[in-house]
Enzyme design. Structure first.
Site, PDB file in Angstrom:
ATOM      1  N   ARG A 177      -6.111   2.960  11.433  1.00 15.85           N
ATOM      2  CA  ARG A 177      -5.778   1.550  11.651  1.00 15.85           C
ATOM      3  C   ARG A 177      -6.621   0.933  12.754  1.00 15.85           C
ATOM      4  O   ARG A 177      -6.527  -0.269  12.980  1.00 15.85           O
ATOM      5  CB  ARG A 177      -4.306   1.456  12.070  1.00 15.85           C
ATOM      6  CG  ARG A 177      -3.337   1.051  10.968  1.00 15.85           C
ATOM      7  CD  ARG A 177      -1.956   1.015  11.594  1.00 15.85           C
ATOM      8  NE  ARG A 177      -1.007   0.212  10.880  1.00 15.85           N
ATOM      9  CZ  ARG A 177      -0.085   0.691  10.063  1.00 15.85           C
ATOM     10  NH1 ARG A 177      -0.040   1.979   9.806  1.00 15.85           N
ATOM     11  NH2 ARG A 177       0.798  -0.113   9.508  1.00 15.85           N
TER      12      ARG A 177
ATOM     13  N   ARG B 134       3.043  -8.026  13.603  1.00 17.69           N
ATOM     14  CA  ARG B 134       2.351  -6.930  12.890  1.00 17.69           C
ATOM     15  C   ARG B 134       1.148  -7.460  12.110  1.00 17.69           C
ATOM     16  O   ARG B 134       0.100  -6.820  12.071  1.00 17.69           O
ATOM     17  CB  ARG B 134       3.340  -6.212  11.960  1.00 17.69           C
ATOM     18  CG  ARG B 134       4.314  -5.332  12.735  1.00 17.69           C
ATOM     19  CD  ARG B 134       5.480  -4.879  11.886  1.00 17.69           C
ATOM     20  NE  ARG B 134       5.074  -4.127  10.715  1.00 17.69           N
ATOM     21  CZ  ARG B 134       5.817  -3.986   9.618  1.00 17.69           C
ATOM     22  NH1 ARG B 134       6.996  -4.550   9.546  1.00 17.69           N
ATOM     23  NH2 ARG B 134       5.373  -3.272   8.617  1.00 17.69           N
TER      24      ARG B 134
ATOM     25  N   ARG C 222      12.463  -6.509   2.157  1.00 16.99           N
ATOM     26  CA  ARG C 222      12.240  -5.092   1.838  1.00 16.99           C
ATOM     27  C   ARG C 222      13.461  -4.217   2.163  1.00 16.99           C
ATOM     28  O   ARG C 222      14.085  -4.363   3.208  1.00 16.99           O
ATOM     29  CB  ARG C 222      11.026  -4.595   2.625  1.00 16.99           C
ATOM     30  CG  ARG C 222      10.721  -3.138   2.448  1.00 16.99           C
ATOM     31  CD  ARG C 222       9.295  -2.830   2.716  1.00 16.99           C
ATOM     32  NE  ARG C 222       8.884  -2.944   4.107  1.00 16.99           N
ATOM     33  CZ  ARG C 222       7.625  -2.750   4.508  1.00 16.99           C
ATOM     34  NH1 ARG C 222       6.680  -2.467   3.632  1.00 16.99           N
ATOM     35  NH2 ARG C 222       7.321  -2.865   5.768  1.00 16.99           N
TER      36      ARG C 222
ATOM     37  N   LYS D 176       0.822  -1.221   0.000  1.00 15.52           N
ATOM     38  CA  LYS D 176       0.000   0.000   0.000  1.00 15.52           C
ATOM     39  C   LYS D 176       0.849   1.261   0.000  1.00 15.52           C
ATOM     40  O   LYS D 176       0.467   2.245  -0.617  1.00 15.52           O
ATOM     41  CB  LYS D 176      -1.048  -0.001   1.109  1.00 15.52           C
ATOM     42  CG  LYS D 176      -0.524  -0.039   2.505  1.00 15.52           C
ATOM     43  CD  LYS D 176      -1.666  -0.099   3.496  1.00 15.52           C
ATOM     44  CE  LYS D 176      -1.159   0.008   4.935  1.00 15.52           C
ATOM     45  NZ  LYS D 176       0.043  -0.770   5.242  1.00 15.52           N
TER      46      LYS D 176
ATOM     47  N   ARG E  46      14.161  -1.759   7.548  1.00 13.10           N
ATOM     48  CA  ARG E  46      13.425  -1.213   8.682  1.00 13.10           C
ATOM     49  C   ARG E  46      13.590  -2.096   9.918  1.00 13.10           C
ATOM     50  O   ARG E  46      13.595  -3.310   9.815  1.00 13.10           O
ATOM     51  CB  ARG E  46      11.930  -1.114   8.324  1.00 13.10           C
ATOM     52  CG  ARG E  46      11.581   0.149   7.581  1.00 13.10           C
ATOM     53  CD  ARG E  46      10.191   0.136   7.036  1.00 13.10           C
ATOM     54  NE  ARG E  46       9.167  -0.261   7.992  1.00 13.10           N
ATOM     55  CZ  ARG E  46       7.852  -0.167   7.755  1.00 13.10           C
ATOM     56  NH1 ARG E  46       7.425   0.305   6.605  1.00 13.10           N
ATOM     57  NH2 ARG E  46       6.985  -0.560   8.652  1.00 13.10           N
TER      58      ARG E  46
HETATM   59  P1  AMP Z   1       3.769   1.364   8.345  1.00 13.63           P
HETATM   60  O1  AMP Z   1       4.916   2.095   7.765  1.00 13.63           O
HETATM   61  O2  AMP Z   1       2.442   1.894   7.888  1.00 13.63           O
HETATM   62  O3  AMP Z   1       3.888  -0.127   8.195  1.00 13.63           O
HETATM   63  O4  AMP Z   1       3.817   1.663   9.936  1.00 13.63           O
HETATM   64  C1  AMP Z   1       4.920   1.246  10.722  1.00 13.63           C
HETATM   65  C2  AMP Z   1       4.538   1.226  12.195  1.00 13.63           C
HETATM   66  O5  AMP Z   1       4.178   2.550  12.608  1.00 13.63           O
HETATM   67  C3  AMP Z   1       3.342   0.356  12.554  1.00 13.63           C
HETATM   68  O6  AMP Z   1       3.670  -0.996  12.727  1.00 13.63           O
HETATM   69  C4  AMP Z   1       2.901   1.016  13.853  1.00 13.63           C
HETATM   70  O7  AMP Z   1       3.754   0.666  14.940  1.00 13.63           O
HETATM   71  C5  AMP Z   1       3.116   2.497  13.570  1.00 13.63           C
HETATM   72  N1  AMP Z   1       1.931   3.115  12.961  1.00 13.63           N
HETATM   73  C6  AMP Z   1       1.808   3.662  11.711  1.00 13.63           C
HETATM   74  N2  AMP Z   1       0.575   4.128  11.499  1.00 13.63           N
HETATM   75  C7  AMP Z   1      -0.120   3.899  12.641  1.00 13.63           C
HETATM   76  C8  AMP Z   1      -1.461   4.129  13.031  1.00 13.63           C
HETATM   77  N3  AMP Z   1      -2.362   4.695  12.206  1.00 13.63           N
HETATM   78  N4  AMP Z   1      -1.838   3.738  14.281  1.00 13.63           N
HETATM   79  C9  AMP Z   1      -0.959   3.183  15.130  1.00 13.63           C
HETATM   80  N5  AMP Z   1       0.309   2.910  14.832  1.00 13.63           N
HETATM   81  C10 AMP Z   1       0.742   3.264  13.582  1.00 13.63           C
END
Ligand code: AMP
Length: 209
Positions: free
Chosen positions: A88, A164, A122, A13, A153
């Site tokens: 989320r 996750r 990744r 995404k 990451r």
């Molecule tokens: P992502 O890059 O979208 O995979 O986000 C990486 C991490 O950031 C997630 O695993 C969460 O720990 C945190 N995170 C990102 N967006 C949110 C959100 N909307 N609510 C809570 N935690 C978030």
């Protein structure tokens, strides 16, 4: 146009949101990128968020909601935006309804077994944020777009990835129903090449106009 991209970790995404936002000339708002920026800058918010992120857990709703509310009011989001990784949780979705009305939610579906492989390979560019699977990179250390250095990451380790995915299923998957009931959900098959998926997403968006 106000869009939201939904999907499990590894669905692509972020990659799609970046491509489509550029095509449409609207802002790409990734809460994950915003949090990683805070972590990189060593802010108080970043230090707090890192503990949750490294454990594969969600950062508390209050922190995230304030961050997004401020971000959607920036000038580059005036023509529209794509929310990537927000909302989320049910609480985030309900709060979002109070300050923005989404035109469509694009749900990118990918089978579980593909997710682990995609995430564990990744690589992300430190400078421009572009994301690649290591198998696509001739030089794993260097970004093919801007020559920035690539990194893995902290939360892309296999054990954290499994957490996750489970957290996603428990807390975020229910949002699929939430948006289906509102009649704004569009399902996209997230297998295939990046270009094929981008074409399908664009076709769904064009059909809205
Ligand atoms: P992502 O890059 O979208 O995979 O986000 C990486 C991490 O950031 C997630 O695993 C969460 O720990 C945190 N995170 C990102 N967006 C949110 C959100 N909307 N609510 C809570 N935690 C978030």
């Amino acid at each position: 146009m106000k869009l939201m991209f939904l999907g499990p970790p590894g669905a692509g995404k972020g990659t799609q949101a970046r491509i489509i936002a550029e095509k449409l000339g609207i802002a790409h708002i990734s809460t994950g990128d915003m949090l990683r920026e805070q972590v990189k800058n060593g802010t108080a918010l970043g230090l707090k968020a890192k503990e949750y992120m490294d454990a594969g857990q969600y950062v508390p709703d209050g922190v995230i909601i304030d961050m997004v509310k401020e971000r959607v009011n920036k000038p580059d989001a005036r023509e529209g935006f794509i929310l990537d990784g927000f909302p989320r949780t049910a609480a985030q979705a309900e709060t979002l309804d109070g300050f923005a009305s989404l035109d469509a939610v694009i749900n990118i579906g990918v089978p579980d077994e593909m997710l682990i492989d995609r995430i564990c390979g990744r690589r992300v560019c430190t400078d421009c944020g572009a994301t690649y699977h290591e198998s696509m990179l001739h030089d794993k250390e260097k970004c093919p777009v801007c020559s920035g250095s690539m990194y893995v990451r902290d939360d892309d380790k296999e054990e954290t990835v499994r957490t996750r995915i489970n957290v996603y299923k428990e807390k975020t998957q229910p949002l699929i129903d939430y948006y289906a009931k509102k009649g704004i959900l569009h399902e996209i098959d997230g297998t295939g090449t990046i270009d094929e998926i981008a074409d399908k997403v664009m076709a769904a968006i064009e059909a809205l106009k």
